[in-house]
Design an enzyme around this catalytic site. Structure first.
Site, short mmCIF file in Angstrom:
data_model
loop_
_atom_site.label_atom_id
_atom_site.label_comp_id
_atom_site.label_asym_id
_atom_site.label_seq_id
_atom_site.Cartn_x
_atom_site.Cartn_y
_atom_site.Cartn_z
N HIS A 87 -10.56 104.39 37.13
CA HIS A 87 -10.04 105.77 37.16
C HIS A 87 -8.87 105.91 36.18
O HIS A 87 -7.77 106.31 36.57
CB HIS A 87 -9.57 106.14 38.57
N ASP A 191 -12.85 103.11 47.16
CA ASP A 191 -12.45 102.39 45.94
C ASP A 191 -12.87 100.93 46.02
O ASP A 191 -13.45 100.37 45.08
CB ASP A 191 -10.93 102.44 45.76
N ILE A 408 -1.71 112.00 44.36
CA ILE A 408 -0.51 112.02 43.52
C ILE A 408 0.09 113.43 43.43
O ILE A 408 1.31 113.60 43.45
CB ILE A 408 -0.82 111.44 42.13
N THR A 409 -0.77 114.45 43.36
CA THR A 409 -0.23 115.82 43.26
C THR A 409 0.50 116.23 44.54
O THR A 409 1.47 116.99 44.50
CB THR A 409 -1.34 116.84 42.94
#
Length: 492
Positions: A87, A191, A408-409
């Site tokens: 990613h 993941d 993350i945002t």
């Protein structure tokens, strides 16, 4: 964590060390009268929460100076050590963080462990405000028999291993088994499943570590089960990660249509992101694939599946008792409605043979310092809008503020809010008004304790070395794993 072998004093004595009176905080302050109008702010942790907090403070106060302290030798936290190697687009935020770190009003000090090398109280003495942004570096334990057996790992440690986190570099998971079980159904679980099943030649141009790539080339894992206590409606992963699993080359999904009975009607009221996710799950589980997709699945040599309504009870040992050979799962059913839905055991159990168990039931923060309040149940620093309860001038952002949730945002928004609250308090006169010496005092303190901070320009030398090493094999970088080697490269 960086080795501490150059420190020569006993732990009990140096945690209480203070500079002699001639170099006290008051004496330092006499030399900083020109900084009267310069708020000195300290951020602990250089992951997304730390950098976004620093970014907001620098952008919205033209004179603020922000120092970022980090226990690793290198910056960027989970962007470097948590985001999956396949990613790379998610890691682009590093460019923004680099611009922040290069500001002449920002400084990075790696290889400094707050709570060990310097106390939070010492930081509070040196700065007008301190922001704790050190994330969630521990994992939730399973608390079941057999958890300690070889072959059982936390997903956090496994991710750290393939992403080059120094403390996990010698993990050496045995991938010689046929079946792996991942406990938990969030994005980290997907993941880990994806990395286990991706053809290694698809990973060789990523920044995965050479050791992990070598182990995956030798891996015999063919089947990965991703197990959750609750049902399809409660999965925590997002549609992007699910889609990647469904489309993974050389693999086929194994979903039991019975798990999805009656779901069609129940998802109509769901919010749009959840509805789209459920529709994709439902289609994959119940619809007959087209000719092309059917052929692709038929030729697949590997498989993954979701097991619902199963809760881990015990890791089962091999006959000689030396390693994990399976997991006993309690069959569950759901009680309650909406957010209060919980899984309760039905009394039935089933055993699932496997040679690798990865626990992905959540990260958790650790207390950093006895002077900082901590809620062990929630795994957060108690706070009101980022203000640490009962400790004026101390703030928090990111996972240590709200718990290990979101992307993350989410952390960006949360960190900007903490920065905003801090600046409001500064403007309202709630923070100390006199000059504070900031890093000048802390660097002298660290020097007296034999601690050698790593600067951002030091990191850029290590970064260049990693990129150079990666070029030979066509990788974006080959991560440095050994803190001692990093220090040697920096001439220490």
């Amino acid at each position: 964590m960086a080795p501490r072998c150059w420190r020569w004093w006993p732990w009990s004595s140096w945690t209480r060390t203070r500079l002699p009176p001639s170099r006290s905080i008051q004496n330092f302050g006499q030399h900083f009268s020109t900084q009267e109008q310069t708020p000195q702010i300290c951020v602990v942790g250089s992951g997304p929460a730390g950098f976004y907090t620093a970014q907001h403070l620098l952008k919205h106060h033209s004179r603020a100076h922000v120092d970022i302290y980090e226990k690793q030798l290198v910056p960027f936290g989970l962007v470097r050590f948590g985001v999956a190697p396949d990613h790379p687009e998610v890691k682009n935020v590093i460019n923004t963080f680099t611009q922040t770190a290069r500001s002449d009003r920002c400084a990075f000090y790696g290889n400094v462990e707050v709570g060990r090398d310097v106390t939070v109280q010492e930081l509070r003495d040196a700065y007008h405000a301190v922001v704790l942004s050190y994330g969630a570096e521990d994992h939730q334990a399973l608390d079941i028999p057999g958890e300690e057996l070889p072959g059982v790992f936390s997903a956090r440690a496994f991710v750290g291993w393939y992403n080059g986190l120094p403390e996990n570099r010698e993990l050496a998971p045995d991938l010689s088994c046929d079946t792996a079980v991942i406990l938990g159904q969030g994005n980290v679980a997907l993941d880990v499943a994806r990395i286990l099943l991706t053809p290694p030649d698809h990973l060789e141009k990523t920044d995965i570590t050479e050791a992990a790539l070598g182990a995956l080339r030798q891996s015999r894992v063919k089947t990965v089960w991703i197990v959750g206590r609750r049902g399809p409606l409660q999965v925590a992963f997002t549609i992007k990660e699910l889609r990647e699993m469904i489309q993974l080359p050389g693999t086929q999904p194994m979903l039991d249509p019975a798990d999805f009975l009656g779901l069609q009607d129940r998802i109509k009221e769901a919010a749009r992101p959840r509805k789209r996710l459920m529709e994709l799950l439902l289609r994959t589980a119940t619809e007959k694939p087209g000719v092309e997709e059917a052929a692709r699945r038929a030729s697949a040599s590997r498989a993954w599946g979701l097991r619902f309504f199963r809760s881990p009870q015990q890791v089962l040992p091999s006959p000689d008792g030396r390693r994990a050979a399976g997991i006993r799962l309690a069959v569950t059913r759901l009680e309650g409605i909406g957010e209060a839905t919980r899984a309760v055991p039905t009394g039935d159990v089933e055993d699932l043979p496997c040679g690798l168990v990865l626990s992905s039931i959540g990260y958790k923060s650790r207390p950093i310092d006895p002077s900082v309040p901590f809620d062990p149940k929630l795994g957060v620093v108690p706070n009101m809008e980022g203000r640490v309860v009962d400790v004026p001038g101390l703030y928090c952002s990111g996972w240590v503020k709200r718990g290990p949730t979101g992307v993350i945002t989410t952390t960006m928004t949360d960190s900007f809010l903490t920065g905003q609250i801090l600046l409001q308090d500064l403007k309202a006169g709630h923070l100390p008004s006199g000059p504070r010496p900031g890093s000048a005092f802390i660097k002298a303190l660290l020097d007296s304790r034999g601690v050698w901070p790593v600067s951002f320009s030091d990191w850029e030398k290590l970064d260049a070395e990693e990129v150079s090493r990666g070029q030979a094999s066509g990788k974006p970088r080959e991560k440095l794993l050994d803190p001692q080697e990093m220090l040697r490269l920096l001439g220490h």
